[in-house]
Design a protein around this motif. Structure first.
Motif, PDB file in Angstrom:
ATOM      1  N   GLN A   1       0.828  -1.206   0.000  1.00 59.75           N
ATOM      2  CA  GLN A   1       0.000   0.000   0.000  1.00 59.75           C
ATOM      3  C   GLN A   1       0.863   1.258   0.000  1.00 59.75           C
ATOM      4  O   GLN A   1       0.595   2.219  -0.735  1.00 59.75           O
ATOM      5  CB  GLN A   1      -0.913  -0.008   1.237  1.00 59.75           C
ATOM      6  N   VAL A   2       1.901   1.259   0.835  1.00 61.13           N
ATOM      7  CA  VAL A   2       2.774   2.436   0.927  1.00 61.13           C
ATOM      8  C   VAL A   2       3.566   2.636  -0.366  1.00 61.13           C
ATOM      9  O   VAL A   2       3.739   3.756  -0.845  1.00 61.13           O
ATOM     10  CB  VAL A   2       3.728   2.294   2.132  1.00 61.13           C
ATOM     11  N   ILE A   3       4.054   1.531  -0.933  1.00 63.30           N
ATOM     12  CA  ILE A   3       4.826   1.627  -2.173  1.00 63.30           C
ATOM     13  C   ILE A   3       3.963   2.188  -3.290  1.00 63.30           C
ATOM     14  O   ILE A   3       4.385   3.071  -4.053  1.00 63.30           O
ATOM     15  CB  ILE A   3       5.393   0.248  -2.558  1.00 63.30           C
ATOM     16  N   LEU A   4       2.745   1.714  -3.399  1.00 66.19           N
ATOM     17  CA  LEU A   4       1.848   2.203  -4.440  1.00 66.19           C
ATOM     18  C   LEU A   4       1.570   3.689  -4.262  1.00 66.19           C
ATOM     19  O   LEU A   4       1.576   4.464  -5.229  1.00 66.19           O
ATOM     20  CB  LEU A   4       0.541   1.409  -4.407  1.00 66.19           C
ATOM     21  N   LYS A   5       1.332   4.102  -3.034  1.00 67.00           N
ATOM     22  CA  LYS A   5       1.064   5.516  -2.761  1.00 67.00           C
ATOM     23  C   LYS A   5       2.290   6.368  -3.061  1.00 67.00           C
ATOM     24  O   LYS A   5       2.181   7.459  -3.628  1.00 67.00           O
ATOM     25  CB  LYS A   5       0.650   5.689  -1.299  1.00 67.00           C
ATOM     26  N   LYS A   6       3.473   5.857  -2.719  1.00 68.62           N
ATOM     27  CA  LYS A   6       4.704   6.616  -2.936  1.00 68.62           C
ATOM     28  C   LYS A   6       4.936   6.880  -4.415  1.00 68.62           C
ATOM     29  O   LYS A   6       5.327   7.977  -4.813  1.00 68.62           O
ATOM     30  CB  LYS A   6       5.896   5.858  -2.349  1.00 68.62           C
ATOM     31  N   TYR A   7       4.697   5.866  -5.240  1.00 65.25           N
ATOM     32  CA  TYR A   7       5.018   6.003  -6.658  1.00 65.25           C
ATOM     33  C   TYR A   7       3.858   6.514  -7.497  1.00 65.25           C
ATOM     34  O   TYR A   7       4.032   6.774  -8.694  1.00 65.25           O
ATOM     35  CB  TYR A   7       5.504   4.659  -7.203  1.00 65.25           C
ATOM     36  N   SER A   8       2.671   6.642  -6.903  1.00 63.64           N
ATOM     37  CA  SER A   8       1.540   7.120  -7.689  1.00 63.64           C
ATOM     38  C   SER A   8       1.763   8.535  -8.194  1.00 63.64           C
ATOM     39  O   SER A   8       1.232   8.945  -9.221  1.00 63.64           O
ATOM     40  CB  SER A   8       0.253   7.065  -6.860  1.00 63.64           C
ATOM     41  N   SER A   9       2.575   9.303  -7.484  1.00 63.90           N
ATOM     42  CA  SER A   9       2.862  10.680  -7.913  1.00 63.90           C
ATOM     43  C   SER A   9       3.744  10.726  -9.139  1.00 63.90           C
ATOM     44  O   SER A   9       3.910  11.770  -9.756  1.00 63.90           O
ATOM     45  CB  SER A   9       3.545  11.448  -6.775  1.00 63.90           C
ATOM     46  N   HIS A  10       4.323   9.566  -9.528  1.00 60.91           N
ATOM     47  CA  HIS A  10       5.217   9.531 -10.692  1.00 60.91           C
ATOM     48  C   HIS A  10       4.502   9.017 -11.939  1.00 60.91           C
ATOM     49  O   HIS A  10       5.136   8.786 -12.954  1.00 60.91           O
ATOM     50  CB  HIS A  10       6.414   8.619 -10.403  1.00 60.91           C
ATOM     51  N   GLU A  11       3.181   8.815 -11.864  1.00 58.72           N
ATOM     52  CA  GLU A  11       2.465   8.218 -12.982  1.00 58.72           C
ATOM     53  C   GLU A  11       2.493   9.090 -14.233  1.00 58.72           C
ATOM     54  O   GLU A  11       2.353   8.604 -15.346  1.00 58.72           O
ATOM     55  CB  GLU A  11       1.007   7.951 -12.589  1.00 58.72           C
ATOM     56  N   ASN A  12       2.694  10.398 -14.046  1.00 57.55           N
ATOM     57  CA  ASN A  12       2.705  11.279 -15.209  1.00 57.55           C
ATOM     58  C   ASN A  12       4.000  11.167 -16.010  1.00 57.55           C
ATOM     59  O   ASN A  12       4.098  11.674 -17.104  1.00 57.55           O
ATOM     60  CB  ASN A  12       2.491  12.733 -14.780  1.00 57.55           C
ATOM     61  N   ASN A  13       4.998  10.480 -15.472  1.00 54.32           N
ATOM     62  CA  ASN A  13       6.266  10.302 -16.189  1.00 54.32           C
ATOM     63  C   ASN A  13       6.217   8.987 -16.952  1.00 54.32           C
ATOM     64  O   ASN A  13       6.405   7.913 -16.379  1.00 54.32           O
ATOM     65  CB  ASN A  13       7.443  10.302 -15.204  1.00 54.32           C
ATOM     66  N   LYS A  14       5.971   9.070 -18.236  1.00 51.24           N
ATOM     67  CA  LYS A  14       5.797   7.865 -19.043  1.00 51.24           C
ATOM     68  C   LYS A  14       7.108   7.147 -19.326  1.00 51.24           C
ATOM     69  O   LYS A  14       7.115   6.034 -19.817  1.00 51.24           O
ATOM     70  CB  LYS A  14       5.108   8.224 -20.366  1.00 51.24           C
ATOM     71  N   GLU A  15       8.244   7.791 -19.042  1.00 51.84           N
ATOM     72  CA  GLU A  15       9.535   7.171 -19.314  1.00 51.84           C
ATOM     73  C   GLU A  15       9.927   6.177 -18.227  1.00 51.84           C
ATOM     74  O   GLU A  15      10.830   5.388 -18.411  1.00 51.84           O
ATOM     75  CB  GLU A  15      10.623   8.249 -19.421  1.00 51.84           C
ATOM     76  N   GLU A  16       9.251   6.218 -17.099  1.00 53.88           N
ATOM     77  CA  GLU A  16       9.635   5.390 -15.977  1.00 53.88           C
ATOM     78  C   GLU A  16       8.725   4.168 -15.837  1.00 53.88           C
ATOM     79  O   GLU A  16       7.534   4.230 -16.108  1.00 53.88           O
ATOM     80  CB  GLU A  16       9.598   6.204 -14.672  1.00 53.88           C
ATOM     81  N   GLU A  17       9.314   3.067 -15.413  1.00 50.07           N
ATOM     82  CA  GLU A  17       8.564   1.886 -15.044  1.00 50.07           C
ATOM     83  C   GLU A  17       8.793   1.632 -13.563  1.00 50.07           C
ATOM     84  O   GLU A  17       9.759   2.101 -12.982  1.00 50.07           O
ATOM     85  CB  GLU A  17       9.026   0.679 -15.862  1.00 50.07           C
ATOM     86  N   MET A  18       7.886   0.872 -12.972  1.00 48.64           N
ATOM     87  CA  MET A  18       8.018   0.558 -11.564  1.00 48.64           C
ATOM     88  C   MET A  18       7.920  -0.946 -11.376  1.00 48.64           C
ATOM     89  O   MET A  18       7.028  -1.595 -11.935  1.00 48.64           O
ATOM     90  CB  MET A  18       6.927   1.250 -10.744  1.00 48.64           C
ATOM     91  N   SER A  19       8.841  -1.501 -10.615  1.00 48.64           N
ATOM     92  CA  SER A  19       8.841  -2.922 -10.296  1.00 48.64           C
ATOM     93  C   SER A  19       8.958  -3.091  -8.795  1.00 48.64           C
ATOM     94  O   SER A  19       9.624  -2.301  -8.123  1.00 48.64           O
ATOM     95  CB  SER A  19       9.987  -3.649 -11.004  1.00 48.64           C
ATOM     96  N   VAL A  20       8.341  -4.130  -8.283  1.00 49.77           N
ATOM     97  CA  VAL A  20       8.411  -4.450  -6.863  1.00 49.77           C
ATOM     98  C   VAL A  20       8.929  -5.880  -6.718  1.00 49.77           C
ATOM     99  O   VAL A  20       8.352  -6.819  -7.286  1.00 49.77           O
ATOM    100  CB  VAL A  20       7.039  -4.323  -6.180  1.00 49.77           C
ATOM    101  N   TYR A  21      10.020  -6.033  -5.986  1.00 49.54           N
ATOM    102  CA  TYR A  21      10.592  -7.348  -5.691  1.00 49.54           C
ATOM    103  C   TYR A  21      10.343  -7.659  -4.216  1.00 49.54           C
ATOM    104  O   TYR A  21      10.596  -6.825  -3.345  1.00 49.54           O
ATOM    105  CB  TYR A  21      12.079  -7.373  -6.012  1.00 49.54           C
ATOM    106  N   ILE A  22       9.830  -8.842  -3.964  1.00 49.43           N
ATOM    107  CA  ILE A  22       9.501  -9.273  -2.603  1.00 49.43           C
ATOM    108  C   ILE A  22      10.443 -10.414  -2.237  1.00 49.43           C
ATOM    109  O   ILE A  22      10.363 -11.504  -2.812  1.00 49.43           O
ATOM    110  CB  ILE A  22       8.034  -9.717  -2.521  1.00 49.43           C
ATOM    111  N   TYR A  23      11.341 -10.133  -1.315  1.00 46.02           N
ATOM    112  CA  TYR A  23      12.354 -11.120  -0.935  1.00 46.02           C
ATOM    113  C   TYR A  23      11.911 -11.849   0.334  1.00 46.02           C
ATOM    114  O   TYR A  23      11.428 -11.227   1.283  1.00 46.02           O
ATOM    115  CB  TYR A  23      13.708 -10.453  -0.692  1.00 46.02           C
TER     116      TYR A  23
END
Length: 509
Positions: free
Chosen positions: A342-364
C-alpha cells in the motif's frame, strides 16, 4: 471454391469410418453447399447453439448464402433406409451442422458484416453442429474439410475467425494460430483473433512454428502492448547495455536470511531505490547484517511497516537511530505484505505522469517459511498485479515466481537457458556478499502453474516442452513443472492468469 468442394464431394466415400459403434452414423456424413431452402434449418441450429447476442440472425444467414454461396457449407446426414437401392438418387438427408464465411480485405467488425468478392481474407462466422451430434468429432471433420477446400483456391491468403478461450484448443488442433485478444466486440465475453496463413504454406500451420512466424505481429496496436518481463540479473550478464530508467522497490519479509546476505539479496537491494521491511522482516535483516563489530551498515531500510507484533524493540530502536521510519498499521484485514505494498503504491503514484519510468516491486523472502505465508505471497501477485502493471515478483535464494497476464503476449527473458547446467553454490562469495567469478540468475528450469482456476488455453515458445493450446493447465490434470528455458526469449499467451516460476542458478563466468 465451388469446383474444390465438388472435387472433394467425389472423394467422400473414401472417408474413414468411425471405430465407435455409437458413432456409426458418421460414415453417412457428406458435405454440400447450402441452398436457400437450407437456411431455415441452419438458423434453427445457430439459434440453439449461441447466446442471443452472439447468434446470427436469419437475415444475416440469408445474406451469406446469397452473396457468399461458395463459402456456406452444410454437413448432411444421409438417411438411407434401403442400403441395397443404389439407384435411388433421392436419398433423404438432414442438416446436422454448417460452416459459413464471407470474404473481406481487413478483419474488422464492419468488414465482417458484408461480403467483398475481391477480399483476400476469409472470415468464418459459424462452425456449428446440432447438439445431439456433438462430441463425436463432426465439428473437426467439417472444419478440416472446409479448410481443405479453401486451400485449393489461390485467392485466399488467410482464413480468420473469432473464438472464446474455451474453444481455442479446438481451433489450434484444426490448424489455426491464436494471434491476439480481439478488438472486435461480439456479445459480452472476450474473444480472440485466430488465423491460418495460407500464404505461408499449403498445409495447416504446424503447432511447433517459430516465434517469428506467429508473434511478429502487433498486439492491440503495438509490440509495447505485450507484457515484457526481463530478469533483474541480466544487467550482470550484459553490464555495458544501457538500462531503461526504472523505479524499483524491495520488500523484505519475515523469513530466514543467510548471514552475510546472499548475492541474490545483495543484488536486489542494490537495484532498489526504496526498501521496506514488512514488520518482522526487519528482525531478519538486522540479524543477517548487523554484528557487534559493524553497526554502520549499508542495509538500512527507509521504512518498517506492519502491525508490529513481531518487531523486536532493539531492532526498532536501532533502525530509528539510523533514520528509518517505523509505521504501525493495526488493520487485521490486511497482512504485513499488503501494508507494505500500500505504501509503495502511494509513494510512486505521484510519478504516474512520467511515461519514461517503469516501476517494479521485488519481494524477498516469499518462500521458505510457513506454507500459509507462502500462499499469502502468491495471493499478493493476484491482488496487486493490476496496480503494479504485472511488475511484482517473488524471490528467495533458490527460486522466483511472478504472474503472467491473461489475453496478451508475455515475453520473458532469463539469463540462463539451454542445456548448460554448470551450477555452483555460494562458497565463492566473500564476507561482503560479493561474487568471486560467479554470476546469478533465473533459469533454465521453470514452470507454469495454474493457481486459482483452470487455464483453458496456453501457447508457448522458447521452452523445451512447449504448450500448443490443445491441453488446458489445471490441478488434477496437466501442470507444467520441471520445464526448461531453451531460448533467450520465452513467449506465453494464456487465457487466464498463470504463475511463472524459475530456479535461481549460480554459474561461473
Amino acid at each position: 471454391m465451388m469446383d474444390s468442394i465438388d472435387t472433394l464431394k467425389k472423394q467422400r466415400d473414401t472417408n474413414q469410418k468411425t471405430p465407435s459403434s455409437t458413432n456409426s452414423w458418421m460414415e453417412h456424413i457428406t458435405f454440400r453447399l447450402a441452398t436457400k431452402h437450407d437456411i431455415a434449418k441452419c438458423y434453427e441450429i445457430e439459434s440453439a447453439s449461441y447466446p442471443p447476442d452472439e447468434a446470427a440472425s436469419l437475415t444475416s444467414l440469408t445474406y451469406r448464402q446469397q452473396h457468399a454461396t461458395p463459402f456456406f457449407l452444410c454437413a448432411m446426414l444421409q438417411n438411407n433406409n434401403n442400403d441395397d437401392d443404389d439407384d435411388n438418387e433421392e436419398k433423404e438427408e438432414t442438416i446436422v451442422g454448417f460452416t459459413c464465411a464471407t470474404k473481406c480485405r481487413t478483419f474488422t467488425e464492419e468488414s465482417m458484416s458484408t461480403h467483398d468478392p475481391n477480399g483476400t481474407l476469409l472470415a468464418i462466422h459459424s462452425v456449428v453442429v446440432e447438439e445431439s451430434y456433438r462430441r463425436c468429432g463432426l465439428a473437426s471433420k467439417m472444419l478440416q474439410y472446409y479448410i481443405s477446400a479453401v486451400k485449393k483456391q489461390r485467392t485466399i491468403e488467410r482464413i480468420v475467425l473469432l473464438a472464446k478461450s474455451h474453444l481455442l484448443g479446438f481451433y489450434v488442433n484444426c490448424g489455426f494460430q491464436v494471434m491476439r485478444p480481439s478488438s472486435i466486440s461480439h456479445g459480452k465475453d472476450l474473444w480472440y483473433d485466430l488465423e491460418i496463413n495460407l500464404a505461408l504454406s499449403n498445409e495447416a500451420l504446424p503447432s511447433s512454428a517459430s516465434t517469428q512466424d506467429y508473434y511478429s505481429g502487433n498486439i492491440n496496436g503495438g509490440d509495447d502492448a505485450a507484457n515484457i518481463i526481463r530478469s533483474p540479473f541480466l544487467s550482470l550478464h550484459s553490464p555495458k547495455k544501457k538500462k531503461q530508467q526504472e523505479k524499483i522497490a524491495l520488500v523484505i519479509l519475515n523469513t530466514p536470511m543467510s548471514s552475510p546476505p546472499s548475492s541474490i539479496f545483495t543484488h536486489l537491494w542494490n537495484m532498489a531505490s526504496f526498501h521496506v521491511c514488512a514488520d518482522g522482516g526487519a528482525n531478519r535483516l538486522y540479524d543477517a547484517t548487523i554484528t557487534k563489530d559493524n553497526e554502520d551498515n549499508k542495509y538500512i531500510p527507509e521504512l518498517i511497516r506492519g502491525d508490529l507484533d513481531s518487531l523486536r524493540s532493539n531492532v526498532e530502536s536501532f533502525y530509528k537511530s539510523k533514520g528509518c521510519k517505523v509505521e504501525r498499521d493495526s488493520d487485521q484485514d490486511t497482512n504485513d505484505l499488503d501494508k507494505a505494498l500500500q505504501v509503495i503504491l502511494k509513494k510512486y503514484s505521484s510519478h504516474e505522469n512520467n511515461k519514461e519510468e517503469e516501476m517494479s516491486v521485488y519481494i524477498y523472502g516469499a518462500f521458505g517459511g510457513r506454507f500459509d505465508q507462502e500462499m499469502a505471497s502468491i495471493q499478493a501477485l493476484y491482488k496487486w498485479q493490476t496496480h503494479f502493471h504485472n511488475k511484482i515478483f517473488l524471490y528467495n535464494d533458490e527460486t522466483c515466481a511472478f504472474i503472467l497476464a491473461q489475453s496478451i503476449r508475455n515475453e520473458i527473458r532469463l539469463p540462463f537457458y539451454g542445456d548448460d547446467h554448470d551450477n555452483h553454490n555460494e562458497q565463492d562469495v566473500d564476507d561482503k556478499g560479493k561474487d568471486k567469478g560467479l554470476v546469478h540468475g533465473e533459469g533454465p528450469t521453470c514452470g507454469l502453474i495454474p493457481i486459482g482456476c483452470k487455464c483453458d488455453f496456453v501457447q508457448t515458445t522458447g521452452l523445451k516442452w512447449n504448450l500448443h493450446g490443445d491441453v488446458p493447465l489445471e490441478f488434477g490434470g496437466l501442470v507444467s513443472t520441471s520445464n526448461h528455458a531453451s531460448e533467450e526469449c520465452i513467449t506465453v499467451i494464456c487465457s487466464e492468469p498463470l504463475i511463472f516460476t524459475a530456479e535461481i542458478s549460480t554459474r561461473r563466468i
